[in-house]
Write a protein that holds these residues in place. Structure first.
Motif, PDB file in Angstrom:
ATOM      1  N   SER A  62       0.813  -1.219   0.000  1.00 29.01           N
ATOM      2  CA  SER A  62       0.000   0.000   0.000  1.00 29.01           C
ATOM      3  C   SER A  62       0.842   1.262   0.000  1.00 29.01           C
ATOM      4  O   SER A  62       0.352   2.331  -0.386  1.00 29.01           O
ATOM      5  CB  SER A  62      -0.938   0.001   1.215  1.00 29.01           C
ATOM      6  OG  SER A  62      -1.836  -1.083   1.164  1.00 29.01           O
TER       7      SER A  62
ATOM      8  N   ARG B 246      -1.515   3.041  -2.769  1.00 34.17           N
ATOM      9  CA  ARG B 246      -2.484   4.041  -2.324  1.00 34.17           C
ATOM     10  C   ARG B 246      -2.363   5.338  -3.118  1.00 34.17           C
ATOM     11  O   ARG B 246      -3.284   6.143  -3.134  1.00 34.17           O
ATOM     12  CB  ARG B 246      -2.364   4.312  -0.823  1.00 34.17           C
ATOM     13  CG  ARG B 246      -1.115   5.017  -0.404  1.00 34.17           C
ATOM     14  CD  ARG B 246      -1.221   5.600   1.017  1.00 34.17           C
ATOM     15  NE  ARG B 246      -1.471   4.582   2.006  1.00 34.17           N
ATOM     16  CZ  ARG B 246      -2.625   4.480   2.666  1.00 34.17           C
ATOM     17  NH1 ARG B 246      -3.619   5.307   2.391  1.00 34.17           N
ATOM     18  NH2 ARG B 246      -2.782   3.553   3.582  1.00 34.17           N
TER      19      ARG B 246
ATOM     20  N   ALA C  20      -4.475  -0.997   0.152  1.00 34.18           N
ATOM     21  CA  ALA C  20      -5.125   0.307  -0.005  1.00 34.18           C
ATOM     22  C   ALA C  20      -4.948   0.792  -1.430  1.00 34.18           C
ATOM     23  O   ALA C  20      -3.820   0.893  -1.927  1.00 34.18           O
ATOM     24  CB  ALA C  20      -4.531   1.317   0.973  1.00 34.18           C
ATOM     25  N   ALA C  21      -6.049   1.068  -2.106  1.00 37.10           N
ATOM     26  CA  ALA C  21      -6.013   1.575  -3.478  1.00 37.10           C
ATOM     27  C   ALA C  21      -7.368   2.180  -3.808  1.00 37.10           C
ATOM     28  O   ALA C  21      -8.396   1.727  -3.292  1.00 37.10           O
ATOM     29  CB  ALA C  21      -5.678   0.457  -4.457  1.00 37.10           C
TER      30      ALA C  21
ATOM     31  N   LEU D 282      -8.287   5.136   2.916  1.00 41.72           N
ATOM     32  CA  LEU D 282      -8.942   5.791   1.796  1.00 41.72           C
ATOM     33  C   LEU D 282     -10.418   5.477   1.825  1.00 41.72           C
ATOM     34  O   LEU D 282     -10.837   4.379   2.171  1.00 41.72           O
ATOM     35  CB  LEU D 282      -8.350   5.306   0.466  1.00 41.72           C
ATOM     36  CG  LEU D 282      -6.889   5.727   0.178  1.00 41.72           C
ATOM     37  CD1 LEU D 282      -6.419   5.063  -1.105  1.00 41.72           C
ATOM     38  CD2 LEU D 282      -6.769   7.223   0.057  1.00 41.72           C
TER      39      LEU D 282
ATOM     40  N   GLU E  95     -10.916   2.649  -0.772  1.00 39.23           N
ATOM     41  CA  GLU E  95      -9.925   1.595  -0.902  1.00 39.23           C
ATOM     42  C   GLU E  95     -10.523   0.200  -0.793  1.00 39.23           C
ATOM     43  O   GLU E  95      -9.879  -0.781  -1.105  1.00 39.23           O
ATOM     44  CB  GLU E  95      -8.824   1.766   0.167  1.00 39.23           C
ATOM     45  CG  GLU E  95      -9.272   1.502   1.595  1.00 39.23           C
ATOM     46  CD  GLU E  95      -8.180   1.826   2.599  1.00 39.23           C
ATOM     47  OE1 GLU E  95      -7.264   2.570   2.248  1.00 39.23           O
ATOM     48  OE2 GLU E  95      -8.234   1.332   3.725  1.00 39.23           O
TER      49      GLU E  95
END
Length: 540
Positions: free
Chosen positions: A109, A113, A136-137, A533, A536
């Motif tokens: 991440s 991210r 996380a994205a 996020l 995410e």
């Protein structure tokens, strides 16, 4: 004492007759006579026991068979204990997997991210998507074996990460996979590959045997050299390799401490269970426009020379002067040359409300309109003519972040004092170790990067902190974290021809040392700030 009793008369009679027939057992017969026979119990007829039931499906007669008996209390208790043990074991394994996935996801991440999306490619059958869910994205997708991979070749300012979770360790032709995938990728694409440690294959075998890990045993183990060679012949390049997970158990924080510290330990650092490798496709790009930011404070005598010596880069170019509280008439000189050279260059002049070179560079980049950004110090100790080398290195696909290096060739005269030189060498070596990249010079003022990557660096800087006095570290740190290929372009460092340096060696050196320490903790050891996020968890 009363003699023992036999509670069955039939049993007593049978024993008596048997013993009486054998004359050699007279002593036993005498003893038997002393036994007290219990009175016979009344004989009554009863129904068949519940364990037996008649079968009437036969043609002749009736047969009996044993029915299924109900479990006794001890058997039920034993099964309960077994079920509890199995549940506890499954909970331990589940907790172990959750911890490892969370640890690996945090490392991945750090890159994803700030990307636009993540695509997990070719997940294995036993991969339930736990790692992808923890990463996380802004956007997440999965592409299976029989599904077409999306065409990313049109992406120019977007970045997509392709997650490959252990798939290489079960494949017999990694090169073919990479060659097939490259046709769908753009220059901005990145592969994030999880690999098992080839020197610990026995540990994976043992974990599989003990049921700690499920699925097929890995068959292919590649070393770093193996992967470098495979990637090279397939048209890829390793950007970064980071070792991760030494202890798969949290152990009240002790396991986490081990996982944080072990990457710093020489030799022992190679005992990690996994490694997270970032690869980039080698794809050249067409020429893009360039914005050159020139921070200037008390550099009046160098302003016009910067324009006279500015090379023809064969592309659209704009020059942005950022003046910072000069007292020698630098601002007036900028306005004069902007008018004088307006037919040759697109020149923009801005005054800096803040202080310091880092602030000036940020202001200049915020006004830039071209796709490529480059910094040129107004003291001209880095020859402006060398800017064409930086642009060429980027165009040819040699790197995504082109960094100047002043420590290769002999310097002109007293261009750099001895203590400054030692400081530059020190920070170059220590940053190379902290960021897992090779840097020849970390403090050269000239750097080239793309505008869309700089926008990601701005987001990264908000998470990391803003205390770099020169702006070099706050560009190098995120460049390494974002998986950009950093390439040094050697230049000959020249002596000043006008003015004095604005560097305060000891005060600025302490600030850089502080930033290096923070980088060691947050980047190398992975103790990063948590910044969830909102999107995410979206999986395509």
């Amino acid at each position: 004492m009363s003699p023992p009793s036999i509670d069955s008369p039939q049993t007593a009679l049978f024993l008596f007759i048997s013993l009486h027939r054998a004359s050699s057992f007279d002593p036993l017969i005498n003893s038997l006579r002393t036994l007290r026979v219990a009175p016979p119990r009344p004989f009554t007829c009863s129904t068949l026991p519940s364990t037996m039931k008649p079968r009437t499906d036969q043609k002749h007669g009736t047969k009996f068979e044993m029915a299924h008996t109900t479990q006794t209390q001890p058997e039920m208790e034993t099964k309960r204990v077994e079920n509890k043990s199995q549940a506890a074991a499954q909970a331990v394994v589940s907790s172990w997997r959750e911890y490892v996935n969370a640890f690996l996801a945090a490392e991945i991440s750090a890159l994803t991210r700030y990307y636009d999306r993540v695509i997990q490619w070719l997940p294995r059958e036993d991969d339930k998507g736990a790692l992808l869910a923890a990463v996380a994205a802004p956007r997440k997708e999965t592409v299976g074996k029989d599904e077409p991979f999306p065409d990313l070749t049109h992406e120019r300012d977007k970045r997509t990460a392709i997650l490959i979770n252990g798939t290489f360790n079960y494949d017999f032709d990694i090169q073919a996979l990479l060659i097939h995938l490259k046709t769908k990728l753009s220059r901005t694409s990145r592969l994030v590959v999880l690999l098992y440690n080839p020197y610990l294959r026995w540990a994976y075998y043992l974990a599989t045997r003990l049921g700690i890990r499920k699925g097929e045993l890995p068959s292919t183990f590649v070393t770093r050299v193996d992967l470098q060679n495979i990637a090279k012949v397939a048209g890829f390049e390793i950007v970064r390799l980071r070792l991760a997970v030494y202890c798969p158990w949290k152990m009240l924080g002790l396991g986490t401490a081990i996982n944080r510290v072990m990457p710093l330990v020489p030799l022992a650092r190679w005992l990690s269970l996994t490694s997270v490798v970032v690869l980039r496709p080698l794809v050249p790009s067409s020429k893009q426009g360039l914005s050159c930011v020139i921070p200037a404070r008390n550099e009046r005598g160098n302003i016009e020379n910067a324009l006279k010596r500015f090379p023809d880069l064969g592309r659209e170019a704009e020059i942005i002067f950022v003046e910072g509280h000069s007292t020698d008439g630098t601002w007036e000189e900028i306005l004069r040359v902007a008018t004088l050279y307006r037919d040759q260059f697109r020149i923009l002049a801005v005054q800096q409300p803040g202080k310091g070179k880092a602030d000036a560079v940020r202001l200049g980049f915020s006004h830039a309109r071209e796709d490529l950004l480059v910094i040129l110090d107004a003291d001209l100790t880095m020859p402006p003519e060398m800017l064409s080398r930086f642009a060429f290195a980027y165009d040819q696909g040699h790197g995504d972040f082109i960094n100047g290096s002043r420590l290769v060739y002999p310097m002109e005269g007293a261009a750099m004092r001895f203590l400054n030189r030692m400081g530059n060498i020190f920070f170059a070596k220590i940053l190379s170790a902290v960021l897992d990249v090779r840097l020849g010079d970390s403090l050269c003022g000239t750097k080239l990067l793309t505008r869309h990557d700089y926008e990601r660096m701005v987001a990264w800087r908000k998470d990391f902190g803003e205390f770099d006095p020169f702006g070099d570290f706050e560009l190098l740190f995120p460049a390494a974290e974002l998986g950009l290929e950093i390439v040094d372009v050697p230049i000959r460092y020249l002596a000043r021809t006008y003015g004095e340096t604005n560097i305060q060696r000891f005060r600025h050196g302490l600030q850089l040392l502080k930033m290096t320490w923070v980088g060691l903790v947050r980047v190398k050891m992975g103790v990063r700030k948590k910044r969830p996020l909102a999107s995410e968890n979206a999986v395509g």
